[in-house]
Every structure is written in C-alpha cells, then in structure tokens.
Enzyme design. Structure first.
Site, mmCIF file in Angstrom:
data_model
loop_
_atom_site.group_PDB
_atom_site.id
_atom_site.type_symbol
_atom_site.label_atom_id
_atom_site.label_comp_id
_atom_site.label_asym_id
_atom_site.label_seq_id
_atom_site.Cartn_x
_atom_site.Cartn_y
_atom_site.Cartn_z
ATOM 1 N N HIS A 107 0.828 -1.211 0.000
ATOM 2 C CA HIS A 107 0.000 0.000 0.000
ATOM 3 C C HIS A 107 0.859 1.257 0.000
ATOM 4 O O HIS A 107 0.570 2.219 -0.727
ATOM 5 C CB HIS A 107 -0.959 -0.004 1.193
ATOM 6 C CG HIS A 107 -1.840 -1.204 1.246
ATOM 7 N ND1 HIS A 107 -2.513 -1.604 2.390
ATOM 8 C CD2 HIS A 107 -2.171 -2.118 0.293
ATOM 9 C CE1 HIS A 107 -3.204 -2.696 2.136
ATOM 10 N NE2 HIS A 107 -3.011 -3.034 0.873
ATOM 11 N N ASP A 112 -3.155 -2.769 -5.106
ATOM 12 C CA ASP A 112 -2.128 -3.762 -4.752
ATOM 13 C C ASP A 112 -1.164 -3.996 -5.911
ATOM 14 O O ASP A 112 0.056 -4.080 -5.720
ATOM 15 C CB ASP A 112 -2.782 -5.098 -4.386
ATOM 16 C CG ASP A 112 -3.267 -5.151 -2.943
ATOM 17 O OD1 ASP A 112 -2.881 -4.285 -2.139
ATOM 18 O OD2 ASP A 112 -4.037 -6.082 -2.633
ATOM 19 N N HIS A 141 -0.775 -10.956 -5.226
ATOM 20 C CA HIS A 141 0.611 -10.544 -4.990
ATOM 21 C C HIS A 141 1.617 -11.482 -5.655
ATOM 22 O O HIS A 141 2.597 -11.040 -6.250
ATOM 23 C CB HIS A 141 0.892 -10.479 -3.489
ATOM 24 C CG HIS A 141 0.035 -9.501 -2.760
ATOM 25 N ND1 HIS A 141 -0.021 -8.170 -3.097
ATOM 26 C CD2 HIS A 141 -0.804 -9.657 -1.698
ATOM 27 C CE1 HIS A 141 -0.853 -7.547 -2.273
ATOM 28 N NE2 HIS A 141 -1.343 -8.429 -1.430
ATOM 29 N N HIS A 144 -9.164 -2.017 -4.974
ATOM 30 C CA HIS A 144 -8.070 -2.344 -4.062
ATOM 31 C C HIS A 144 -7.103 -3.337 -4.702
ATOM 32 O O HIS A 144 -5.883 -3.241 -4.496
ATOM 33 C CB HIS A 144 -8.571 -2.902 -2.733
ATOM 34 C CG HIS A 144 -7.434 -3.111 -1.778
ATOM 35 N ND1 HIS A 144 -6.892 -2.079 -1.052
ATOM 36 C CD2 HIS A 144 -6.673 -4.201 -1.493
ATOM 37 C CE1 HIS A 144 -5.864 -2.523 -0.348
ATOM 38 N NE2 HIS A 144 -5.716 -3.818 -0.600
#
Length: 306
Positions: free
Chosen positions: A79, A243, A266, A239
């Site tokens: 973030h 990321d 991720h 979001h």
C-alpha cells in the site's frame, strides 16, 4: 527534463501491524538522487536495509513481504509502495521498527497524506522509467497477468471474479491510467478485504491479530459486515488494482506499459515483474529531456502535490 523526486523533509506515523497487532512506527526520509527506494528495519542492531527489488519479495501468501538471506522480513509494503508510485517518487528511505508496515485503514490514502504533508521536491537528476518493449504474460490456472508495450504511462485493467452476492458483475472490472490525480481520487481509499471465515482461521494460528473492521472490508457469506459499507461501489477491484501498482513498483521505477490482469494477486504480480526484468529484450530504461514528450501523468503531477 523530467527529474527525480524525493521528500522535502522526514515524516513519521504510528499505526498497528496487521499481523502482530502491535504498535509500529514508520518514518519516511528524503534520500539523495539515484538512491532508489530503500526499506530499513531500524529495530535491529545494526539496522537491516532492503533496496527495492523484485527478487527481495519471497513471501506473497497474505501480503507482499521482503525477506533477506538471513530471514529478516518487512511485510505489507504494497500500500505504501502504491502511494509512492502514484506520486512518482524515486528516492526514499522507509524506516520501520517492526517486521511490517502499519496497516493504517487498509488503504493507501493515509500514506498519500503522509507523503504530501512532508512535501515532494525535484532533484537535479533525470528520472528513469522502465519502458516495456515486448509483451510478457504469466499464468497460474485460470489466473493471469500481462504487460504490453505502451509509452504514454501505466495503463491498468483489472478484473476480479468472486462468487458472492455483494460482488455483482458490474463491479468486477476497473480500468485506469496511473497519475497522481487518478490514484488519489479514484482508488487510493480502497481498502483491503477479506472473508470472515479466513479471519477466524488466520487469528487462530496467530496471524492477522491487528485486523479489524477499522482496517479491512470483511464479508461473510451474504453481506459486508462494516457498518459504513463500501467507499466505492467497486472498492474491491479497485483495491486489487492498488495492490498491483504497489507490487509492480517493487522494481523501484515507474513503469511505462499496459498492464491487465484476471484474478491476479501478490504472487502473480511479482511473477510478472520478475519475468519482465529477466527478459532484457522486454524492457529498457528511458529518460525524458523534453517534458512535452514525457508521459502526461508525470508532466502534470506537480500540480497535485505542490
């Protein structure tokens, strides 16, 4: 000339670690030109430094986590990374007195305000961009992430696919071109999200001890448990895009390319970044002597933060 950027002054904030549940102090310091983004564990003696790199990411199970050869780690960097990328920062020392960055409210917005409050200044050195020259794609099952050539900035197209009554088809995709203004106004406030069953399991094994409705969107099988609801109707996909911006910035440079992803996370984001950097024909460093030839998001960015 498009110049490198750092902070005008140091700034700090204290928050809660998502996994430890303990207090964490984050300090951001200016750095000389050509330093890059460097993370540091200042609670250790001597302090341990982590220059931003795709290879430093060795755990992506629950967040983006840097781990060195001695097993020292800094978790949940994505973030803050996304906030730095959106403001075009090049040189910064990120000090933390714990194994993780504070989660704050689960979005990038607190980091944006922290950085803007410190002030951003240009340095007398050309800003280096990574420009994509060839398409690179990675896949895992039905999930995929791809980067194609695009010279005008970083174009983003992200799609999620969750079977949940609160995640309808019209809020599963979001497209955006990265600039400070777009990031701040369109996605910076999008919070991390999770499902109640996952929270209960993680806390039972000693993880996510700092997780709460104050720093995450929590869903059960039928609804969103946060009383205030969503900040955007498509907050979840926004979001995931946030990321991905943070994950891709682990190379330490703003990327000029066209990023698209389906159900990526991720791990896949990092796999894509590694695949790009491993192929010397797929990318090149570029600088811009003429501001008019530079990507628009970096020509007008000063208006946002001065």
């Amino acid at each position: 000339m498009i110049k490198q950027r750092t902070l005008k002054q140091a700034t700090k904030v204290t928050g809660i670690g998502l996994h430890s549940g303990k207090k964490v102090t984050l300090t951001l310091r200016p750095a000389p030109a050509n330093t890059g983004i460097v993370y540091a564990r200042t609670d250790l003696e001597p302090a341990v430094y982590f220059p931003a790199s795709a290879e430093s990411i060795r755990d992506t199970q629950l967040c983006t986590c840097m781990i060195n050869d001695d097993g020292v780690r800094i978790s949940t960097v994505e973030h803050l990374n996304a906030a730095m990328a959106s403001l075009g920062l090049d040189n910064l020392i990120v000090e933390v007195d714990a194994p993780e960055i504070p989660i704050m409210d689960g979005s990038a917005s607190p980091f944006i305000y922290l950085l803007l409050d410190a002030g951003i200044e240009e340095q007398d050195a050309p800003k280096k961009f990574i420009r994509i020259r060839e398409t690179v794609r990675v896949e895992e099952g039905d999930k995929w992430a791809e980067m194609k050539p695009y010279s005008k900035g970083l174009k983003l197209d992200f799609t999620i696919d969750f079977s949940h009554p609160m995640i309808s088809k019209d809020v599963r995709n979001f497209k955006m071109e990265l600039s400070a203004e777009n990031f701040i106004h369109k996605i910076s406030r999008a919070r991390t999200f999770t499902f109640m069953k996952d929270v209960e399991y993680l806390q039972s094994i000693g993880l996510a001890l700092g997780g709460s409705l104050d720093n995450a969107i929590v869903l059960d099988e039928y609804r969103i448990l946060n009383e205030e609801g969503l900040r955007y109707k498509d907050e979840l996909v926004k979001h995931k895009m946030l990321d991905s911006i943070g994950d891709l910035f682990m190379c330490g440079y703003n990327i000029l390319g066209d990023f698209s992803a389906y159900k990526s996370g991720h791990g896949l984001n990092n796999k894509l970044l590694r695949a790009i950097l491993a192929n010397e024909n797929a990318w090149e460093f570029v600088t811009f002597e003429d501001k008019e030839q530079a990507p628009e998001g970096y020509r007008i960015g000063e208006q946002v933060f001065i």
